[in-house]
Design an enzyme around this catalytic site. Structure first.
Site, PDB file in Angstrom:
ATOM      1  N   ARG A  71       0.821  -1.218   0.000  1.00 53.72           N
ATOM      2  CA  ARG A  71       0.000   0.000   0.000  1.00 53.72           C
ATOM      3  C   ARG A  71       0.853   1.265   0.000  1.00 53.72           C
ATOM      4  O   ARG A  71       0.504   2.250  -0.628  1.00 53.72           O
ATOM      5  CB  ARG A  71      -0.928  -0.013   1.211  1.00 53.72           C
ATOM      6  CG  ARG A  71      -2.034  -1.040   1.071  1.00 53.72           C
ATOM      7  CD  ARG A  71      -2.958  -0.970   2.256  1.00 53.72           C
ATOM      8  NE  ARG A  71      -4.083  -1.877   2.120  1.00 53.72           N
ATOM      9  CZ  ARG A  71      -5.043  -1.974   3.022  1.00 53.72           C
ATOM     10  NH1 ARG A  71      -5.019  -1.227   4.104  1.00 53.72           N
ATOM     11  NH2 ARG A  71      -6.027  -2.812   2.855  1.00 53.72           N
ATOM     12  N   ASP A  87     -15.755   8.880   9.230  1.00 50.12           N
ATOM     13  CA  ASP A  87     -14.629   7.977   8.988  1.00 50.12           C
ATOM     14  C   ASP A  87     -13.328   8.760   9.177  1.00 50.12           C
ATOM     15  O   ASP A  87     -13.312   9.988   9.076  1.00 50.12           O
ATOM     16  CB  ASP A  87     -14.683   7.392   7.576  1.00 50.12           C
ATOM     17  CG  ASP A  87     -13.930   6.075   7.469  1.00 50.12           C
ATOM     18  OD1 ASP A  87     -14.573   5.006   7.542  1.00 50.12           O
ATOM     19  OD2 ASP A  87     -12.680   6.101   7.359  1.00 50.12           O
TER      20      ASP A  87
HETATM   21  C1  LIG Z   1     -14.155  -2.195   6.606  1.00 47.02           C
HETATM   22  S1  LIG Z   1     -14.724  -0.542   6.730  1.00 47.02           S
HETATM   23  C2  LIG Z   1     -16.369  -0.783   7.355  1.00 47.02           C
HETATM   24  C3  LIG Z   1     -17.398  -0.047   6.547  1.00 47.02           C
HETATM   25  C4  LIG Z   1     -18.840  -0.276   6.962  1.00 47.02           C
HETATM   26  N1  LIG Z   1     -19.059   0.055   8.359  1.00 47.02           N
HETATM   27  C5  LIG Z   1     -19.268  -1.695   6.670  1.00 47.02           C
HETATM   28  O1  LIG Z   1     -19.437  -2.483   7.624  1.00 47.02           O
HETATM   29  O2  LIG Z   1     -19.444  -2.042   5.516  1.00 47.02           O
HETATM   30  C6  LIG Z   1     -13.828   0.034   8.187  1.00 47.02           C
HETATM   31  C7  LIG Z   1     -13.714   1.550   8.239  1.00 47.02           C
HETATM   32  O3  LIG Z   1     -13.267   1.943   9.548  1.00 47.02           O
HETATM   33  C8  LIG Z   1     -12.479   3.102   9.405  1.00 47.02           C
HETATM   34  N2  LIG Z   1     -11.636   3.304  10.587  1.00 47.02           N
HETATM   35  C9  LIG Z   1     -10.584   2.585  11.003  1.00 47.02           C
HETATM   36  N3  LIG Z   1     -10.027   3.133  12.098  1.00 47.02           N
HETATM   37  C10 LIG Z   1     -10.754   4.237  12.387  1.00 47.02           C
HETATM   38  C11 LIG Z   1     -10.674   5.232  13.400  1.00 47.02           C
HETATM   39  N4  LIG Z   1      -9.724   5.211  14.336  1.00 47.02           N
HETATM   40  N5  LIG Z   1     -11.593   6.231  13.397  1.00 47.02           N
HETATM   41  C12 LIG Z   1     -12.560   6.261  12.442  1.00 47.02           C
HETATM   42  N6  LIG Z   1     -12.690   5.355  11.450  1.00 47.02           N
HETATM   43  C13 LIG Z   1     -11.793   4.348  11.424  1.00 47.02           C
HETATM   44  C14 LIG Z   1     -11.678   2.813   8.140  1.00 47.02           C
HETATM   45  O4  LIG Z   1     -11.166   3.996   7.548  1.00 47.02           O
HETATM   46  C15 LIG Z   1     -12.691   2.090   7.258  1.00 47.02           C
HETATM   47  O5  LIG Z   1     -13.289   2.954   6.324  1.00 47.02           O
END
Ligand SMILES: C[S@@+](CC[C@H](N)C(=O)[O-])C[C@H]1O[C@@H](n2cnc3c(N)ncnc32)[C@H](O)[C@@H]1O
Length: 286
Positions: free
Chosen positions: A48, A156
């Site tokens: 990445r 996010d």
């Molecule tokens: C796999 S996606 C989940 C998307 C959606 N909730 C779903 O279940 O389809 C995980 C998301 O969590 C966000 N994320 C990870 N760490 C985070 C943090 N400390 N604060 C806010 N968002 C975070 C990532 O950027 C990512 O977009």
């Protein structure tokens, strides 16, 4: 972690990620977002970030890390976070949660007083499919929605995916679990830089507020929430962080509010005050 289809590029070894620099990146991303990268995730991180090093013209991670630390304003840190978060999502993912919302939250709300507020939070919304799915079923379930005070906050830590969410343009494959009649009712065919896509219509976009938020920072909500969806986010955190977050979610909810987590997640091993309502759905009972 969730599956992803990323392959290591043939030239990745040109910018080998030494263990010492990998440790620095791991510590940095943990301190910022509490994302835990195991030792075996080094090839993923290398892949990445390799793209980014190539774009910037750096030949080593040591140079790159120096650049990240010396840069004023933290712009490169934002890009680093954008590169290292996993943002996989699609419409109607884990559909039983939407059935639950329809029956247990939206129908009772529709039958209740006109002036009641309804607030949902999609915490870790990625590119917005979760929030827009909630908006679709709210539209489908609450007949006088336009005259009501019902909103979805969607946040996010990645600015890259929030840009996609705000644009509201999605390729066909994100709709693989979406009934075609709902896709055609709430999205219009559009063109995104020469690629066909579906664009969210105002019936959805007016219901969702997208904001940049690191869950580890202070939260901006002033009023308690009815529902928090934090699905497929906490799997990236260690138990101590999960515990801290789950307790903050509890405090942010109204009495009788719900916390919904992803299908592969569990609060087992986390000390919390929620009542188990059903698998992956937790109720604040006071
Ligand atoms: C796999 S996606 C989940 C998307 C959606 N909730 C779903 O279940 O389809 C995980 C998301 O969590 C966000 N994320 C990870 N760490 C985070 C943090 N400390 N604060 C806010 N968002 C975070 C990532 O950027 C990512 O977009």
């Amino acid at each position: 972690m969730e599956q992803n289809n990323e392959q290591q590029p043939a030239d990745a070894t040109l910018r080998d990620l030494p263990d010492a620099e990998y440790e620095q990146i791991r510590a940095m991303i943990y301190d910022l977002c509490r994302l835990s990268f195991d030792k075996d995730k080094k090839p993923l991180v290398q892949y990445r970030l390799g793209k980014r090093l190539r774009d910037l013209g750096f030949s080593s991670y040591r140079q790159y890390l120096k650049f990240v630390k010396e840069q004023d304003g933290g712009e490169e840190l934002t890009i680093l976070i954008n590169a290292l978060t996993t943002n996989l999502t699609y419409f109607f993912r884990e559909p039983d949660h939407y059935d639950f919302l329809t029956e247990t939250v939206f129908k009772p709300y529709a039958a209740g007083p006109r002036d009641a507020r309804l607030r949902l939070w999609s915490a870790g919304c990625a590119s917005g499919e979760e929030a827009y799915t909630v908006a679709m079923i709210m539209n489908e379930t609450i007949p006088d929605l336009e005259r009501r005070d019902a909103l979805i906050l969607a946040t996010d830590v990645s600015t890259r995916v929030l840009d996609i969410a705000r644009r509201g343009d999605y390729p066909l494959e994100r709709f693989k679990d979406t009934p075609a009649e709902l896709r055609d009712k709430y999205f219009e065919p559009a063109d995104q830089g020469g690629r066909a896509c579906f664009r969210a219509l105002p019936a959805l976009t007016r219901l969702v507020r997208f904001r940049h938020l690191n869950l580890m920072d202070k939260w901006p909500m002033r009023n308690p929430l009815d529902v928090i969806l934090c699905r497929n986010v906490m799997i990236y955190f260690d138990k101590a962080t999960q515990q801290e977050l789950v307790n903050r979610f509890y405090d942010a909810l109204k009495p009788d509010g719900f916390l919904i987590v992803g299908h592969s997640e569990t609060l087992t091993g986390v000390k919390h005050r929620f009542e188990h309502f059903r698998k992956t759905i937790h109720k604040k009972s006071e």
